[in-house]
Design an enzyme around this catalytic site. Sequence first.
Site, PDB file in Angstrom:
ATOM      1  N   ASP A   1      58.578  53.576  47.378  1.00  0.00           N
ATOM      2  CA  ASP A   1      57.926  54.376  48.414  1.00  0.00           C
ATOM      3  C   ASP A   1      58.876  54.643  49.574  1.00  0.00           C
ATOM      4  OD1 ASP A   1      55.711  54.182  46.859  1.00  0.00           O
ATOM      5  OD2 ASP A   1      54.645  52.757  48.125  1.00  0.00           O
TER       6      ASP A   1
ATOM      7  N   ASP B   1      64.072  50.536  46.172  1.00  0.00           N
ATOM      8  CA  ASP B   1      62.674  50.511  46.577  1.00  0.00           C
ATOM      9  C   ASP B   1      62.086  51.853  46.138  1.00  0.00           C
ATOM     10  OD1 ASP B   1      60.280  49.733  47.898  1.00  0.00           O
ATOM     11  OD2 ASP B   1      60.872  50.916  49.636  1.00  0.00           O
TER      12      ASP B   1
END
Length: 220
Positions: A11, A9
Amino acid sequence: MNRRAVIFDLDGVLVSTDEFHYRAWKQMASEENIPFSRSVNEKLRGISRMESLEIILKNSSKKYSPSQKADLAERKNCYYKKLLEGLSPESVLPGVLDLLDGLKQQRFQIAVGSSSKNAPYILQKTGLDRFFDAAVDGSEIRKSKPDPEVFLLAAKKLGVPPGSCVVVEDAPAGILAAKAGGMAAVGIGSASSCALADWTAKSLQEAKASDFIGIFQSLR
């Protein structure tokens, strides 16, 4: 050696843009007189912009049409993109570069799987784009986490079967998405307490490439 992949991922895992999201949503909500707090912002981790907006609008006394909702989401995104202009290689979270270097040395395939449509811009601004063999962003998917679509597409781009992928996530929704896609999951930060994670750490500063080798070995 079988092909193995790690899908990150973006962020909160590689780069922290949480404060940018909060400030952008806060500005939009204030202009609409909608109550918005950091606790509400925490609920938006790992989900799409429009789904985030729906959560925020639950606190509004006003009803919005689909076109008005689209305008609100785009307004927030404009504020967010303005804040992103301040990103640089120094914005990369501690431990990330060492881990990515180590994974490349161990011949892992690595990818980014993000619900953010701004992911390509963030990767370019921080210089992280040079590390990744593939990237999937919000413009390429129809379903956001906990649906596994983003991670399954990343695995497909890499040419690695889901069972040979480990996902690194900081949101419980992302851990659920990884498991739904038949992948192992590493929980970082807010997801480090997720019981479904196969391995956890407070941040990538605590992780090494050898840890991922161990994860794959334990899955055999």
